[in-house]
Design a protein around this motif. Structure first.
Motif, mmCIF file in Angstrom:
data_model
loop_
_atom_site.group_PDB
_atom_site.id
_atom_site.type_symbol
_atom_site.label_atom_id
_atom_site.label_comp_id
_atom_site.label_asym_id
_atom_site.label_seq_id
_atom_site.Cartn_x
_atom_site.Cartn_y
_atom_site.Cartn_z
ATOM 1 N N ALA A 51 0.859 -1.191 0.000
ATOM 2 C CA ALA A 51 0.000 0.000 0.000
ATOM 3 C C ALA A 51 0.892 1.238 0.000
ATOM 4 O O ALA A 51 0.671 2.206 0.726
ATOM 5 C CB ALA A 51 -0.943 -0.003 1.198
ATOM 6 N N HIS A 52 1.915 1.189 -0.841
ATOM 7 C CA HIS A 52 3.027 2.134 -0.790
ATOM 8 C C HIS A 52 2.730 3.364 -1.650
ATOM 9 O O HIS A 52 2.547 3.263 -2.860
ATOM 10 C CB HIS A 52 4.298 1.432 -1.293
ATOM 11 C CG HIS A 52 5.557 2.165 -0.992
ATOM 12 N ND1 HIS A 52 6.555 1.640 -0.202
ATOM 13 C CD2 HIS A 52 6.001 3.391 -1.374
ATOM 14 C CE1 HIS A 52 7.548 2.505 -0.120
ATOM 15 N NE2 HIS A 52 7.231 3.580 -0.811
ATOM 16 N N VAL A 53 2.685 4.519 -0.987
ATOM 17 C CA VAL A 53 2.503 5.784 -1.709
ATOM 18 C C VAL A 53 3.848 6.189 -2.298
ATOM 19 O O VAL A 53 4.828 6.377 -1.573
ATOM 20 C CB VAL A 53 1.976 6.887 -0.778
ATOM 21 C CG1 VAL A 53 1.781 8.181 -1.555
ATOM 22 C CG2 VAL A 53 0.674 6.461 -0.106
ATOM 23 N N LEU A 54 3.894 6.341 -3.610
ATOM 24 C CA LEU A 54 5.136 6.710 -4.285
ATOM 25 C C LEU A 54 5.252 8.214 -4.509
ATOM 26 O O LEU A 54 6.351 8.774 -4.417
ATOM 27 C CB LEU A 54 5.236 5.989 -5.637
ATOM 28 C CG LEU A 54 5.367 4.464 -5.587
ATOM 29 C CD1 LEU A 54 5.266 3.893 -6.992
ATOM 30 C CD2 LEU A 54 6.675 4.060 -4.936
ATOM 31 N N ASP A 55 4.133 8.862 -4.819
ATOM 32 C CA ASP A 55 4.165 10.289 -5.161
ATOM 33 C C ASP A 55 2.927 10.995 -4.640
ATOM 34 O O ASP A 55 1.840 10.414 -4.602
ATOM 35 C CB ASP A 55 4.211 10.486 -6.692
ATOM 36 C CG ASP A 55 5.548 10.103 -7.297
ATOM 37 O OD1 ASP A 55 6.564 10.679 -6.890
ATOM 38 O OD2 ASP A 55 5.569 9.219 -8.172
ATOM 39 N N TRP A 56 3.106 12.244 -4.257
ATOM 40 C CA TRP A 56 1.992 13.192 -4.087
ATOM 41 C C TRP A 56 2.495 14.544 -4.561
ATOM 42 O O TRP A 56 3.516 15.050 -4.086
ATOM 43 C CB TRP A 56 1.519 13.305 -2.640
ATOM 44 C CG TRP A 56 0.551 14.446 -2.449
ATOM 45 C CD1 TRP A 56 -0.633 14.632 -3.114
ATOM 46 C CD2 TRP A 56 0.694 15.568 -1.569
ATOM 47 N NE1 TRP A 56 -1.238 15.797 -2.698
ATOM 48 C CE2 TRP A 56 -0.436 16.396 -1.752
ATOM 49 C CE3 TRP A 56 1.669 15.953 -0.654
ATOM 50 C CZ2 TRP A 56 -0.620 17.570 -1.047
ATOM 51 C CZ3 TRP A 56 1.504 17.136 0.054
ATOM 52 C CH2 TRP A 56 0.350 17.929 -0.139
ATOM 53 N N THR A 57 1.788 15.119 -5.523
ATOM 54 C CA THR A 57 2.184 16.401 -6.094
ATOM 55 C C THR A 57 0.977 17.321 -6.129
ATOM 56 O O THR A 57 0.039 17.105 -6.908
ATOM 57 C CB THR A 57 2.739 16.234 -7.522
ATOM 58 O OG1 THR A 57 3.817 15.299 -7.508
ATOM 59 C CG2 THR A 57 3.227 17.565 -8.068
ATOM 60 N N PRO A 58 0.921 18.367 -5.295
ATOM 61 C CA PRO A 58 -0.172 19.342 -5.389
ATOM 62 C C PRO A 58 -0.086 20.102 -6.707
ATOM 63 O O PRO A 58 1.013 20.306 -7.249
ATOM 64 C CB PRO A 58 0.083 20.272 -4.191
ATOM 65 C CG PRO A 58 1.075 19.572 -3.323
ATOM 66 C CD PRO A 58 1.867 18.687 -4.223
ATOM 67 N N ALA A 59 -1.219 20.517 -7.218
ATOM 68 C CA ALA A 59 -1.253 21.267 -8.478
ATOM 69 C C ALA A 59 -0.378 22.513 -8.381
ATOM 70 O O ALA A 59 -0.441 23.268 -7.403
ATOM 71 C CB ALA A 59 -2.684 21.654 -8.817
ATOM 72 N N GLY A 60 0.487 22.701 -9.386
ATOM 73 C CA GLY A 60 1.333 23.882 -9.446
ATOM 74 C C GLY A 60 2.556 23.843 -8.567
ATOM 75 O O GLY A 60 3.277 24.847 -8.459
ATOM 76 N N LEU A 114 6.756 14.237 -2.254
ATOM 77 C CA LEU A 114 7.388 12.990 -1.818
ATOM 78 C C LEU A 114 8.559 12.649 -2.735
ATOM 79 O O LEU A 114 8.512 12.893 -3.940
ATOM 80 C CB LEU A 114 6.379 11.847 -1.818
ATOM 81 C CG LEU A 114 5.170 12.026 -0.901
ATOM 82 C CD1 LEU A 114 4.250 10.811 -0.994
ATOM 83 C CD2 LEU A 114 5.605 12.243 0.552
ATOM 84 N N TRP A 115 9.594 12.070 -2.143
ATOM 85 C CA TRP A 115 10.802 11.707 -2.878
ATOM 86 C C TRP A 115 10.898 10.194 -3.026
ATOM 87 O O TRP A 115 10.515 9.443 -2.115
ATOM 88 C CB TRP A 115 12.022 12.201 -2.108
ATOM 89 C CG TRP A 115 13.351 11.807 -2.711
ATOM 90 C CD1 TRP A 115 14.108 12.544 -3.571
ATOM 91 C CD2 TRP A 115 14.084 10.595 -2.476
ATOM 92 N NE1 TRP A 115 15.261 11.865 -3.895
ATOM 93 C CE2 TRP A 115 15.273 10.666 -3.242
ATOM 94 C CE3 TRP A 115 13.843 9.459 -1.701
ATOM 95 C CZ2 TRP A 115 16.223 9.638 -3.245
ATOM 96 C CZ3 TRP A 115 14.778 8.430 -1.715
ATOM 97 C CH2 TRP A 115 15.955 8.524 -2.484
ATOM 98 N N HIS A 116 11.397 9.755 -4.150
ATOM 99 C CA HIS A 116 11.844 8.373 -4.292
ATOM 100 C C HIS A 116 13.045 8.354 -5.219
ATOM 101 O O HIS A 116 13.247 9.295 -6.012
ATOM 102 C CB HIS A 116 10.722 7.458 -4.809
ATOM 103 C CG HIS A 116 10.180 7.810 -6.151
ATOM 104 N ND1 HIS A 116 10.888 7.634 -7.321
ATOM 105 C CD2 HIS A 116 8.988 8.344 -6.530
ATOM 106 C CE1 HIS A 116 10.177 8.020 -8.349
ATOM 107 N NE2 HIS A 116 9.022 8.472 -7.900
ATOM 108 N N PRO A 117 13.885 7.340 -5.130
ATOM 109 C CA PRO A 117 15.068 7.299 -5.990
ATOM 110 C C PRO A 117 14.680 7.154 -7.455
ATOM 111 O O PRO A 117 13.560 6.750 -7.786
ATOM 112 C CB PRO A 117 15.839 6.074 -5.485
ATOM 113 C CG PRO A 117 14.824 5.235 -4.800
ATOM 114 C CD PRO A 117 13.815 6.175 -4.227
ATOM 115 N N ARG A 118 15.604 7.473 -8.317
ATOM 116 C CA ARG A 118 15.331 7.369 -9.750
ATOM 117 C C ARG A 118 15.013 5.941 -10.152
ATOM 118 O O ARG A 118 14.160 5.692 -11.001
ATOM 119 C CB ARG A 118 16.537 7.890 -10.550
ATOM 120 C CG ARG A 118 16.748 9.391 -10.450
ATOM 121 C CD ARG A 118 17.838 9.861 -11.383
ATOM 122 N NE ARG A 118 19.154 9.371 -10.981
ATOM 123 C CZ ARG A 118 19.975 10.019 -10.145
ATOM 124 N NH1 ARG A 118 19.593 11.166 -9.613
ATOM 125 N NH2 ARG A 118 21.158 9.534 -9.848
#
Length: 293
Positions: A24-33, A38-42
């Motif tokens: 149930a792993h959250v990889l990203d959250w990006t608010p609009a603009g 959240l960070w993850h390695p390349r």
């Protein structure tokens, strides 16, 4: 359960998020603009039995290798089984802004349930609900379905994306007592009345910061990206602050040599001698809210 690495995207007018059923792993959250929060390695490894780096690993039912009777234990896998389990996605309770996952003791091998239950086979069901919008909220609820009490550690092991960890400051934990786990024996220290800063060496501190106290809200001030990330929590006794630094990152196989300055972990937790204990039928919820100022 079908052991498939399914990744789901949640997109609405306010934000986007990416979550995988594995852990149930959250990889990203990006608010609009905004830049991603959240960070993850390349390079991310998706392999059965291997934990995913970055995002928000869900730590349960022990933190690291556990902590019992005042000493570090030797439980495996590291940080528990939740983050390497395939969770059930509840499609009916989910939307483009909400993701709901469940895991029960039926999904977990008996030997791990006995480790969790101190020799007794623990019985539980867990619900993990994520809300993606202008704010990001993750709530993790565990219910004891068995006849015996059990205790567990937990953490929302949140990797926050920063421009350069050496140019950030973390406020909100002034005056709090913490365990410095970079030193053998984990001595206690008191955070001075000044922000936490980072100089390229490892920081790994477990702050005694109850969610109903003055240290419940933490702010990460990012000079490079020109923003502040606010971390607010409930149901938590501790806040973990971690960055491996250059030397520590060199020993972590899934972090490239140039990636360690790009994140700091700020985690709502119950760990290191302050576990959650549930009697039969009891429940507990740990939650953490992120927003950008």
């Amino acid at each position: 359960m079908n052991d498939c690495f399914i990744t789901r995207d949640f997109v609405n007018d306010d934000a986007s998020a990416t979550i995988t059923d594995y852990g149930a792993h959250v990889l990203d959250w990006t608010p609009a603009g905004q830049p991603k929060v959240l960070w993850h390695p390349r390079a991310i490894t998706l392999s059965n039995g291997v934990a995913i780096r970055g995002g928000i690993p869900l730590v349960f039912p022990w933190f690291n290798s556990g902590f019992e009777n005042g000493h570090v234990a030797d439980k495996q896998p590291k940080h528990g089984f939740a983050r390497i389990s395939f969770w059930h996605f509840d499609e009916e309770a989910s939307s483009n802004a909400v993701a709901r996952y469940t895991l029960t003791s039926d999904d977990v091998p008996d030997d791990l349930l006995r480790t969790m239950g101190g020799g007794e086979k623990a019985s539980f069901h867990a619900t993990y609900e994520v809300r993606c919008g202008k704010e990001f909220q993750a709530s993790f609820t565990v219910t004891n379905d068995g006849e015996h009490p059990f205790s567990y550690d937990e953490a929302l092991h949140t990797y926050l994306h920063v421009g350069d960890v050496r140019r950030i400051s973390v406020t909100g934990l002034e005056g709090a007592t913490y365990f410095d786990t970079t030193i053998e024996g984990h001595p206690t220290r008191v955070q001075p009345d000044e922000p936490i800063t980072f100089d390229g060496t490892m920081t790994d501190s477990i702050y005694q910061a109850a969610s109903d106290g003055e240290n419940a809200v933490v702010r990460v001030h990012d000079e490079t990206l020109g923003r502040t990330i606010v971390v607010e929590k409930s149901g938590s006794s501790n806040t973990v602050v971690w960055n491996p630094g250059e030397q520590g990152a060199a020993g972590i196989g899934d972090i490239a040599n140039d990636e360690w300055p790009g994140f700091v972990c700020v985690e709502a937790a119950n760990n290191h001698g302050t576990p959650v204990t549930l009697a039969p039928g009891e429940s507990h919820t740990l939650s953490q809210t992120l927003r950008v100022e």
